[in-house]
Design a protein around this motif. Structure first.
Motif, mmCIF file in Angstrom:
data_model
loop_
_atom_site.group_PDB
_atom_site.id
_atom_site.type_symbol
_atom_site.label_atom_id
_atom_site.label_comp_id
_atom_site.label_asym_id
_atom_site.label_seq_id
_atom_site.Cartn_x
_atom_site.Cartn_y
_atom_site.Cartn_z
ATOM 1 N N GLN A 28 40.817 38.606 26.394
ATOM 2 C CA GLN A 28 40.267 37.608 27.314
ATOM 3 C C GLN A 28 39.834 36.340 26.565
ATOM 4 O OE1 GLN A 28 39.641 37.748 31.028
ATOM 5 N NE2 GLN A 28 41.391 39.037 30.465
ATOM 6 N N THR A 29 40.044 35.193 27.198
ATOM 7 C CA THR A 29 39.578 33.936 26.604
ATOM 8 C C THR A 29 38.061 33.862 26.604
ATOM 9 O OG1 THR A 29 39.855 32.843 28.752
ATOM 10 C CG2 THR A 29 41.673 32.666 27.182
ATOM 11 N N LEU A 30 37.411 34.602 27.499
ATOM 12 C CA LEU A 30 35.962 34.757 27.448
ATOM 13 C C LEU A 30 35.657 35.864 26.448
ATOM 14 C CD1 LEU A 30 33.161 33.973 28.668
ATOM 15 C CD2 LEU A 30 33.480 35.895 30.260
ATOM 16 N N GLU A 98 42.792 34.626 31.242
ATOM 17 C CA GLU A 98 41.750 33.679 31.623
ATOM 18 C C GLU A 98 40.912 34.147 32.809
ATOM 19 O OE1 GLU A 98 45.505 32.435 33.872
ATOM 20 O OE2 GLU A 98 44.967 33.341 31.942
ATOM 21 N N GLU A 101 36.961 34.287 32.223
ATOM 22 C CA GLU A 101 36.407 32.978 31.878
ATOM 23 C C GLU A 101 36.343 32.084 33.119
ATOM 24 O OE1 GLU A 101 36.747 29.519 28.491
ATOM 25 O OE2 GLU A 101 38.537 30.693 28.927
ATOM 26 N N GLU A 102 37.430 32.048 33.888
ATOM 27 C CA GLU A 102 37.446 31.203 35.090
ATOM 28 C C GLU A 102 36.445 31.695 36.133
ATOM 29 O OE1 GLU A 102 40.498 29.323 37.016
ATOM 30 O OE2 GLU A 102 41.925 29.265 35.349
ATOM 31 N N TYR A 104 33.704 33.516 35.596
ATOM 32 C CA TYR A 104 32.343 33.313 35.102
ATOM 33 C C TYR A 104 31.939 31.844 35.239
ATOM 34 C CZ TYR A 104 28.319 33.062 31.986
ATOM 35 O OH TYR A 104 27.061 32.832 31.468
ATOM 36 N N GLU A 105 32.827 30.940 34.844
ATOM 37 C CA GLU A 105 32.506 29.513 34.954
ATOM 38 C C GLU A 105 32.306 29.100 36.412
ATOM 39 O OE1 GLU A 105 35.612 27.427 32.932
ATOM 40 O OE2 GLU A 105 34.815 27.875 30.925
#
Length: 355
Positions: A28-30, A98, A101-102, A104-105
């Motif tokens: 994951q990017t996060l 992603e 990350e998406e 969560y943001e």
């Protein structure tokens, strides 16, 4: 310092799929995540695979417990989750890099208690995106969360009934990210499948959305739902399904009454009960049910004469349905068991062709 996201994965005898799923999480990017892998008494090599991953990545926490079912495993994960937000992934599925990350943001920017994405259904030879007739992103706040989302989880109203295949599309937990406080402060857990048969996700979500002030939907298919695993808990014949679903309806009805949610919620539940004759019927006609056609028809007749189902059909309107679905539910409403059986058999064949 607690991680941004805890991802809970219940695991039972999925050695053929497990690496694919975990690889999608640790890439994951996060980066600030923890993966809580709950081995629910697997008898294959799943636990060994988990230990191998945990030795290489400290973000993976392995819980080994006796077999208790998917609800028990998820509840064990919830008890050990330390993240600001909580997500769920089934071990035969995978997610885009992603995804978290998406989501969560989005939760941070929107101040959302729950964020949901769309998903792909994976059939091995091809993929099909689950279509939601919504813009790329939409956010609901305050009363709209209960009236437009929570109520939809209970059941459809008016033109929503026209698409029976979307009945539980909103109910999955693995397509969502939850603010941990919403779950933990209100003691929300998963009900055992031995009690309700299926729909533990929807029941969990109905309660979670009651406490949700802001909900955001991202119309992107980040999640990949694998439909090929023949050992999945969602496959096979369930002989006690009508009794299980009766328990499910009682739990939902009790919640509607206790929270004083109003007539729309009762009508939505009524519509769910009527439309769920599709699921009850498909369960009976499935190849996993080894009974004869005559016995299956008799069983369908008993289901259609169930007092709760008969009561729900008295108020069930067919006008919103396309002609084929109208004919199907007309047979159910009139308790025409033979016609109901023939249409169910056709639907079962069509489902395989469409896949």
């Amino acid at each position: 310092m607690k991680p941004k996201v805890s991802i809970i994965m219940p695991i039972y005898n999925v050695e053929d799929y497990l690496s694919r799923s975990i690889d999608s999480l640790i890439s994951q990017t996060l980066l600030d995540i923890e993966v809580i892998a709950v081995n629910d008494g697997s008898t294959d090599n799943s636990l060994d695979i988990l230990h191998e991953y945990a030795a290489k990545d400290q973000r993976i926490k392995v819980i080994d417990k006796e077999n208790g079912g998917v609800s028990s495993a998820r509840n064990a994960g919830l008890a050990n989750a330390t993240g600001e937000f909580i997500g769920f992934v089934d071990p035969d599925d995978w997610v885009d890099q992603e995804m978290y990350e998406e989501m969560y943001e989005t939760a941070i920017v929107d101040g959302a208690d729950i964020v949901m994405c769309s998903y792909m259904r994976e059939f091995g030879s091809h993929s099909k995106e689950k279509q939601f007739n919504l813009p790329e992103k939409i956010t609901y706040k305050a009363n709209d969360v209960q009236e437009k989302v929570m109520r939809r989880l209970v059941g459809p109203l008016k033109e929503e009934v026209a698409n029976p295949e979307l009945l539980d599309a909103w109910g999955t937990v693995w397509s969502k990210l939850y603010r941990a406080d919403i779950i933990k402060d209100n003691g929300i857990t998963f009900t055992d499948l031995s009690v309700i048969g299926t729909n533990e996700d929807s029941l969990f979500n109905i309660e979670a959305f009651y406490y949700t002030k802001t909900f955001s939907f991202i119309n992107k298919p980040f999640y990949h739902y694998w439909r090929v695993n023949s050992t999945s808990v969602t496959t096979g014949y369930k002989p006690k399904l009508i009794d299980n679903w009766s328990n499910l309806y009682q739990i939902i009805e009790k919640l509607i009454k206790e929270k004083d949610l109003g007539d729309d919620f009762y009508q939505a539940l009524n519509n769910r009960i009527s439309m769920n004759t599709l699921g009850l019927g498909l369960n009976e006609v499935s190849k996993a049910n080894k009974r004869s056609p005559v016995t299956k028809i008799n069983r369908l007749n008993q289901i259609l004469h169930d007092h709760r189902i008969k009561r729900s059909f008295k108020e069930f309107e067919l006008g919103q349905f396309p002609i084929v679905w109208r004919a199907f539910y007309f047979c159910a409403k009139q308790r025409f068991a033979l016609g109901f059986y023939l249409m169910l058999s056709s639907i079962e064949v069509l489902r395989k062709i469409i896949r």
